[in-house]
Write a protein that holds these residues in place. Structure first.
Motif, PDB file in Angstrom:
ATOM      1  N   THR A  40       0.942  -1.026  -0.052  1.00  9.13           N
ATOM      2  CA  THR A  40      -0.014   0.031  -0.138  1.00  9.13           C
ATOM      3  C   THR A  40       0.875   1.251   0.086  1.00  9.13           C
ATOM      4  N   LEU A  41       1.694   1.076   0.777  1.00  9.38           N
ATOM      5  CA  LEU A  41       2.837   2.424   0.774  1.00  9.38           C
ATOM      6  C   LEU A  41       3.607   2.746  -0.556  1.00  9.38           C
ATOM      7  N   VAL A  42       4.088   1.494  -1.376  1.00 12.27           N
ATOM      8  CA  VAL A  42       4.644   1.768  -2.680  1.00 12.27           C
ATOM      9  C   VAL A  42       3.416   2.094  -3.496  1.00 12.27           C
ATOM     10  N   ALA A  43       2.275   1.737  -3.502  1.00 11.03           N
ATOM     11  CA  ALA A  43       1.368   2.113  -4.637  1.00 11.03           C
ATOM     12  C   ALA A  43       0.712   3.520  -3.991  1.00 11.03           C
ATOM     13  N   ASP A  44       0.772   3.999  -2.929  1.00 11.31           N
ATOM     14  CA  ASP A  44       0.633   5.260  -2.403  1.00 11.31           C
ATOM     15  C   ASP A  44       1.742   6.448  -3.000  1.00 11.31           C
ATOM     16  N   TYR A  45       2.920   5.858  -2.830  1.00 11.16           N
ATOM     17  CA  TYR A  45       4.126   6.554  -3.471  1.00 11.16           C
ATOM     18  C   TYR A  45       3.955   6.844  -4.935  1.00 11.16           C
ATOM     19  N   ALA A  46       3.616   5.835  -5.615  1.00 12.01           N
ATOM     20  CA  ALA A  46       3.454   5.855  -7.087  1.00 12.01           C
ATOM     21  C   ALA A  46       2.250   6.871  -7.573  1.00 12.01           C
ATOM     22  N   SER A  47       1.293   6.688  -6.700  1.00 11.12           N
ATOM     23  CA  SER A  47       0.112   7.418  -6.930  1.00 11.12           C
ATOM     24  C   SER A  47       0.106   8.968  -6.733  1.00 11.12           C
ATOM     25  N   CYS A  48       0.889   9.388  -5.947  1.00  8.42           N
ATOM     26  CA  CYS A  48       1.596  10.764  -5.592  1.00  8.42           C
ATOM     27  C   CYS A  48       2.396  11.030  -6.473  1.00  8.42           C
ATOM     28  N   TYR A  49       3.380  10.256  -7.053  1.00  6.01           N
ATOM     29  CA  TYR A  49       4.457  10.628  -7.988  1.00  6.01           C
ATOM     30  C   TYR A  49       3.846  11.082  -9.182  1.00  6.01           C
ATOM     31  N   ILE A  50       3.061  10.313  -9.846  1.00  3.56           N
ATOM     32  CA  ILE A  50       2.586  10.593 -11.085  1.00  3.56           C
ATOM     33  C   ILE A  50       1.887  11.998 -11.346  1.00  3.56           C
ATOM     34  N   PRO A  51       0.988  12.481 -10.371  1.00  2.00           N
ATOM     35  CA  PRO A  51       0.615  13.966 -10.535  1.00  2.00           C
ATOM     36  C   PRO A  51       1.671  14.889 -10.425  1.00  2.00           C
ATOM     37  N   ALA A  52       2.420  14.557  -9.526  1.00  2.00           N
ATOM     38  CA  ALA A  52       3.672  15.414  -9.260  1.00  2.00           C
ATOM     39  C   ALA A  52       4.771  15.602 -10.303  1.00  2.00           C
ATOM     40  N   PHE A  53       4.963  14.315 -11.145  1.00  2.00           N
ATOM     41  CA  PHE A  53       5.568  14.243 -12.322  1.00  2.00           C
ATOM     42  C   PHE A  53       4.966  15.210 -13.626  1.00  2.00           C
ATOM     43  N   ARG A  54       3.262  15.234 -13.579  1.00  2.00           N
ATOM     44  CA  ARG A  54       2.724  15.936 -14.623  1.00  2.00           C
ATOM     45  C   ARG A  54       2.765  17.508 -14.434  1.00  2.00           C
ATOM     46  N   VAL A  55       2.823  17.933 -12.851  1.00  2.00           N
ATOM     47  CA  VAL A  55       2.996  19.106 -12.703  1.00  2.00           C
ATOM     48  C   VAL A  55       4.247  19.631 -12.877  1.00  2.00           C
ATOM     49  N   GLY A  56       5.321  18.995 -12.584  1.00  2.00           N
ATOM     50  CA  GLY A  56       6.572  19.305 -12.940  1.00  2.00           C
ATOM     51  C   GLY A  56       6.740  19.319 -14.481  1.00  2.00           C
ATOM     52  N   ALA A  57       6.135  18.514 -15.247  1.00  2.00           N
ATOM     53  CA  ALA A  57       6.405  18.617 -16.854  1.00  2.00           C
ATOM     54  C   ALA A  57       5.655  19.999 -17.288  1.00  2.00           C
ATOM     55  N   GLN A  58       4.500  20.380 -16.845  1.00  2.00           N
ATOM     56  CA  GLN A  58       3.761  21.501 -17.007  1.00  2.00           C
ATOM     57  C   GLN A  58       4.526  22.614 -16.752  1.00  2.00           C
ATOM     58  N   GLN A  59       5.456  22.612 -15.616  1.00  2.00           N
ATOM     59  CA  GLN A  59       6.280  23.854 -15.461  1.00  2.00           C
ATOM     60  C   GLN A  59       7.462  23.915 -16.460  1.00  2.00           C
ATOM     61  N   ARG A  60       7.678  22.763 -17.475  1.00  2.00           N
ATOM     62  CA  ARG A  60       8.793  22.878 -18.404  1.00  2.00           C
ATOM     63  C   ARG A  60       7.926  22.852 -19.751  1.00  2.00           C
ATOM     64  N   ASP A  61       6.677  23.380 -19.805  1.00  2.00           N
ATOM     65  CA  ASP A  61       5.969  23.540 -20.964  1.00  2.00           C
ATOM     66  C   ASP A  61       5.601  22.135 -21.603  1.00  2.00           C
ATOM     67  N   TYR A  62       5.509  21.021 -20.870  1.00  6.24           N
ATOM     68  CA  TYR A  62       4.824  19.706 -21.332  1.00  6.24           C
ATOM     69  C   TYR A  62       3.382  19.936 -20.665  1.00  6.24           C
ATOM     70  N   ASP A  63       2.526  20.210 -21.615  1.00  4.43           N
ATOM     71  CA  ASP A  63       1.197  20.465 -21.045  1.00  4.43           C
ATOM     72  C   ASP A  63       0.324  19.254 -21.245  1.00  4.43           C
ATOM     73  N   ASP A  64       0.838  18.153 -22.342  1.00  3.20           N
ATOM     74  CA  ASP A  64      -0.109  16.872 -22.256  1.00  3.20           C
ATOM     75  C   ASP A  64       0.982  16.010 -22.489  1.00  3.20           C
ATOM     76  N   LEU A  65       1.126  15.260 -21.335  1.00  3.65           N
ATOM     77  CA  LEU A  65       2.112  13.917 -21.555  1.00  3.65           C
ATOM     78  C   LEU A  65       1.135  12.836 -21.718  1.00  3.65           C
ATOM     79  N   GLY A  66      -0.236  12.877 -21.842  1.00  2.00           N
ATOM     80  CA  GLY A  66      -0.705  11.725 -21.960  1.00  2.00           C
ATOM     81  C   GLY A  66      -0.768  10.590 -20.965  1.00  2.00           C
ATOM     82  N   ARG A  67      -0.613   9.374 -21.478  1.00  5.62           N
ATOM     83  CA  ARG A  67      -0.496   8.282 -20.473  1.00  5.62           C
ATOM     84  C   ARG A  67       0.422   8.091 -19.725  1.00  5.62           C
ATOM     85  N   ILE A  68       0.412   8.166 -18.561  1.00 10.05           N
ATOM     86  CA  ILE A  68       1.875   7.816 -17.633  1.00 10.05           C
ATOM     87  C   ILE A  68       1.396   6.549 -16.959  1.00 10.05           C
ATOM     88  N   GLU A  69       2.336   5.661 -17.070  1.00 13.36           N
ATOM     89  CA  GLU A  69       2.091   4.216 -16.143  1.00 13.36           C
ATOM     90  C   GLU A  69       3.557   4.106 -15.270  1.00 13.36           C
TER      91      GLU A  69
END
Length: 131
Positions: A40-69
């Motif tokens: 559950t902890l590993v899943a929680d970490y991954a579930s938190c990291y995906i939106p963080a990765f998206r926000v970080g990418a948006q800060q570098r003008d990647y507005d649409d990363l599409g699917r992330i797995e």
């Protein structure tokens, strides 16, 4: 007043049901009624990291990363404690050359990453144009 309120209850055995806001989550050390705590902890970490990765990418003008797995793995020591976590991330968008910067930005933004002791921070690899 607390920012997060959780009520966790175990009637008997090793399963615990937690109420987080309007949601219920069952975690079971025996994996009979739900996932075990380390998973559950590993899943929680991954579930938190995906939106963080998206926000970080948006800060570098990647507005649409599409699917992330994320394929997440955790290693346990002899006491069944987590000693290592790895993320293999696949991103639909072409992010060639920016992987390391996006990983770092995601780490800076991810609340679970910040909460874990440093030796449990995920070892992360990223593959762009993956889908």
């Amino acid at each position: 007043m607390a920012d997060i309120n959780v009520t966790s209850t175990s009637e008997d055995g090793f399963a615990t049901t937690s109420r987080v806001g309007g949601f219920e989550l069952t975690v079971d050390a025996t994996e009979e009624e739900g996932p075990e705590p380390n998973g559950t902890l590993v899943a929680d970490y991954a579930s938190c990291y995906i939106p963080a990765f998206r926000v970080g990418a948006q800060q570098r003008d990647y507005d649409d990363l599409g699917r992330i797995e994320i394929d997440a793995e955790g290693d346990l020591d002899g006491d069944e404690d987590l000693e290592a976590i790895r993320f293999d991330i696949r991103v639909e968008a072409d992010i060639a050359g920016d992987e390391d910067e996006l990983v770092e930005r995601g780490e800076d933004i991810c609340h679970v990453h910040s909460a874990l002791r440093e030796e449990l921070h995920a070892d992360i690899s990223v593959e762009g144009s993956a889908f």
